[in-house]
Design a protein around this motif. Sequence first.
Motif, short mmCIF file in Angstrom:
data_model
loop_
_atom_site.label_atom_id
_atom_site.label_comp_id
_atom_site.label_asym_id
_atom_site.label_seq_id
_atom_site.Cartn_x
_atom_site.Cartn_y
_atom_site.Cartn_z
N GLY A 10 41.72 41.80 41.93
CA GLY A 10 40.56 42.45 42.55
C GLY A 10 39.30 42.34 42.70
N SER A 11 38.41 42.81 42.84
CA SER A 11 36.53 42.38 43.44
C SER A 11 36.19 41.94 42.64
CB SER A 11 36.38 44.44 43.52
OG SER A 11 35.95 44.49 42.54
N THR A 12 34.89 40.52 43.15
CA THR A 12 34.22 39.92 42.26
C THR A 12 33.72 40.68 41.23
OG1 THR A 12 34.27 38.01 43.89
CG2 THR A 12 32.78 38.02 42.84
N GLU A 13 33.04 42.26 42.11
CA GLU A 13 31.91 43.28 41.45
C GLU A 13 33.04 43.08 40.30
OE1 GLU A 13 31.35 46.60 43.35
OE2 GLU A 13 30.48 47.80 42.22
N VAL A 14 34.73 43.89 39.74
CA VAL A 14 34.73 44.66 38.78
C VAL A 14 35.36 43.26 37.96
CG1 VAL A 14 36.86 45.25 37.37
CG2 VAL A 14 35.56 46.55 39.56
N GLY A 15 35.31 41.98 38.51
CA GLY A 15 35.74 40.35 38.04
C GLY A 15 34.56 40.04 36.83
N LYS A 16 33.77 40.22 37.71
CA LYS A 16 32.01 40.05 36.96
C LYS A 16 32.15 40.98 35.00
CE LYS A 16 29.39 37.85 40.33
NZ LYS A 16 28.58 37.76 41.05
N ILE A 17 32.30 42.52 35.66
CA ILE A 17 31.96 43.47 34.83
C ILE A 17 33.19 42.98 33.96
CG2 ILE A 17 32.55 46.05 34.57
CD1 ILE A 17 31.44 46.25 36.76
N ILE A 18 34.56 43.10 33.76
CA ILE A 18 35.72 41.90 32.83
C ILE A 18 34.84 41.18 31.56
CG2 ILE A 18 37.67 41.21 32.82
CD1 ILE A 18 38.74 43.60 35.18
N GLN A 19 34.24 39.98 32.33
CA GLN A 19 34.13 39.07 32.33
C GLN A 19 33.08 39.45 30.85
OE1 GLN A 19 33.18 36.03 34.45
NE2 GLN A 19 33.67 34.38 33.33
N HIS B 245 38.08 37.12 21.02
CA HIS B 245 39.24 35.67 21.59
C HIS B 245 40.04 35.92 22.62
CE1 HIS B 245 40.99 39.33 20.06
NE2 HIS B 245 41.85 39.41 20.44
N LYS B 246 39.88 37.20 23.39
CA LYS B 246 40.49 37.80 24.50
C LYS B 246 40.64 36.25 25.88
CE LYS B 246 40.55 42.31 24.45
NZ LYS B 246 39.37 43.47 24.22
N LYS B 247 41.88 35.36 26.30
CA LYS B 247 41.36 34.69 27.44
C LYS B 247 41.97 35.55 28.28
CE LYS B 247 44.54 30.31 25.93
NZ LYS B 247 45.55 29.56 26.20
N ALA B 248 41.39 35.36 29.44
CA ALA B 248 41.54 35.65 30.85
C ALA B 248 42.03 35.18 32.32
CB ALA B 248 39.80 36.40 31.02
N THR B 249 42.62 35.38 32.67
CA THR B 249 42.48 34.77 34.60
C THR B 249 41.80 35.80 35.40
OG1 THR B 249 44.33 35.33 34.56
CG2 THR B 249 44.36 33.17 33.94
N LEU B 250 40.86 35.54 36.52
CA LEU B 250 40.64 36.39 37.00
C LEU B 250 40.78 36.04 38.48
CD1 LEU B 250 37.16 36.92 35.90
CD2 LEU B 250 39.03 38.36 35.09
N GLU B 251 41.47 36.78 39.20
CA GLU B 251 41.59 36.42 40.91
C GLU B 251 40.96 37.43 42.06
OE1 GLU B 251 42.39 36.98 44.12
OE2 GLU B 251 45.18 37.11 43.89
N LEU B 252 40.50 36.55 42.41
CA LEU B 252 38.82 38.32 42.92
C LEU B 252 39.06 37.52 44.32
CD1 LEU B 252 35.92 37.27 39.98
CD2 LEU B 252 37.55 39.20 39.84
N GLY B 253 37.59 37.81 44.78
CA GLY B 253 37.27 38.04 46.53
C GLY B 253 37.74 36.51 46.75
N GLY B 254 37.20 36.73 48.01
CA GLY B 254 37.50 34.88 49.21
C GLY B 254 37.15 35.96 50.82
N LYS B 255 36.41 34.33 51.23
CA LYS B 255 35.85 34.55 52.28
C LYS B 255 36.88 32.74 53.13
CE LYS B 255 33.85 36.67 55.43
NZ LYS B 255 34.05 38.13 56.27
N ALA B 256 37.46 33.17 53.65
CA ALA B 256 38.86 32.00 53.26
C ALA B 256 38.46 31.74 54.83
CB ALA B 256 40.54 31.89 53.93
N ALA B 257 38.66 31.07 55.12
CA ALA B 257 37.64 29.67 56.94
C ALA B 257 38.79 29.02 57.17
CB ALA B 257 36.71 28.85 56.80
N ASN B 258 39.35 29.56 58.06
CA ASN B 258 40.61 29.07 59.26
C ASN B 258 39.79 28.47 60.34
OD1 ASN B 258 42.81 28.82 59.65
ND2 ASN B 258 43.33 31.08 59.91
N ILE B 259 40.23 26.65 60.17
CA ILE B 259 39.17 25.69 60.74
C ILE B 259 40.43 25.63 62.33
CG2 ILE B 259 37.56 23.40 61.50
CD1 ILE B 259 37.23 24.29 58.04
N ILE B 260 39.70 25.39 63.30
CA ILE B 260 40.66 24.96 64.40
C ILE B 260 39.97 23.44 65.24
CG2 ILE B 260 41.66 25.67 66.53
CD1 ILE B 260 42.34 28.40 65.76
N PHE B 261 40.64 22.55 64.86
CA PHE B 261 39.91 21.48 65.97
C PHE B 261 40.00 21.38 67.33
CE2 PHE B 261 39.24 20.43 61.27
CZ PHE B 261 38.04 19.26 61.07
N GLU B 262 40.20 20.25 68.00
CA GLU B 262 39.97 20.95 69.14
C GLU B 262 42.23 19.92 69.39
OE1 GLU B 262 37.39 17.90 71.20
OE2 GLU B 262 37.86 16.32 70.28
#
Length: 493
Positions: free
Chosen positions: A249-258, A265-282
């Motif tokens: 979910g969102s990074t904001e809620v991920g931080k609340i959860i953390q 004792h709880k283990k966690a995995t958090l998959e949060l937001g992104g701002k992926a770069a797509n890069i086109i070379f000439e």
Amino acid sequence: MATRKSNTLKLKFDTSWSYAPAPESKSAATINKQYDLFINGAWQKPSSKKYFDTINPANEEKLSEVAEANEADVNKAVVAARNAYEKVWRKMSAKERAKYIFRIARMVQEKARELAIIESLDGGKPIRESRDFDVPTAANHFFYYAGWADKLEYAFPNRNPQSLGVAGQIIPWNFPLLMAAWKIAPALATGNTVVLKPAETTPLSALKLAEIIQESDLPPGVVNIITGAGATGAAIVKHPDINKIAFTGSTEVGKIIQKAIAGTHKKATLELGGKAANIIFEDAPLDQAVEGVINGIFFNQGHVCCAGSRLYVQESVAKQVIKKLKDRLESLIVGDPLDKNTDIGAINSKQQLETIHKYLKIGKQEGAEMYETSCALPRKGFWCRPTLFTNVAQSNRIAQEEIFGPVLAVLTFRTEDEVIEKANNTPYGLSAGVWTDKGSKIFNMTRRMRAGVVWANTFNKFDPTSPFGGYKESGFGREGGLHGLLPYLNLAN
Ligand code: ADP
């Protein structure tokens, strides 16, 4: 009616043509008027006595109402999961557990058409996407992890892998069924039991999955699926008898959860937001790259945490690429998610549409140049035209923050070092894409990009065997592949 204007025809004859609608039939899906909570293998009324509506974002019509689980309901689900874990699931041979997971995979395949329709109705994504990607990939995850269940000793030799107990799993609205599969399949394969909560705007495919699970005869309590909003999620996170939290979910809620699980004792995995770069070379095959960029951000309405929402184009080909992008954008069909011609469906919720509009305004205020397609939008429902911004500065908010909509920020660069610096310069690090003809450039880029996944000459490719997850504020832990087993296991040594 969805219209696709032909640019070539338009130039020559100043005319346009459109596809006849090809809608998938709603009647192939059964949606109940009301859903209770799936706890201990049965449908149970919520103690809260409350239900909330889930609507079709393409026309704002009510699809169904679903139960709102409160703390007492969460507790009931966790108790059921704990009992199932101690008395049945952990004692069962891994080979037998695998059979159940395999059966669920087969049943998801059998009900693929219905699941795809439900996904598009409830979430607004084009049926082509849910039919060809979401549902088959969800089934594949169950198949893949069914295969691992009795081979954990081979996955982690001499480490004596042990299950954790009860996993609390909270998922978002962008890939409702697929995220449920990503979470449930590895948890079951490693011998854990589950309490899963889908997002409040897209609960229906997870509830259909609950029906499948019930039909599969999985022992009661092994998978519990409960509905509700943030408060229900928070109650799962803080329940003392949960051993692991898996959140997307969102990074904001991920931080609340953390914060909420710090010191437990709880283990966690958090998959949060992104701002992926797509890069086109000439030196990239430009048409292929443009198609990849379109696929990476516009298909699926940009509702993808790994969406390629920033495009970096090498200066020498920037003009050419932007022209190609605009032409292609103009040909995209926006409209009825159930129509098989549709490229871009509805925005998932009113709230999300407001967020997107906020960023469009910010982009203009920041001085970027906005280009949106000229397509007509349906009058009811939540819609956004595919949009791109040029003249974007690296520091602009539209280049730094996650918008989660069909909005692309285009930036330029001259050298490899410069683009690596720029691409890495966000708080996120989930995914990225590189388009070039040169293998050595690909290796240099993938080595230096701080992103969990870097696609080369392709984008948004998923496979159950490949791990997925982020760096920095995009979270931690990996899902998928052999790596995806680890967060659900304790290893000796
Ligand atoms: P998005 O911005 O993508 O909607 P959210 O992070 O708000 O993502 O929601 C993702 C999931 O987290 C949803 O199932 C939502 O109900 C749940 N959720 C929201 N707030 C909380 C919270 N405080 N604790 C646990 N889960 C939450």
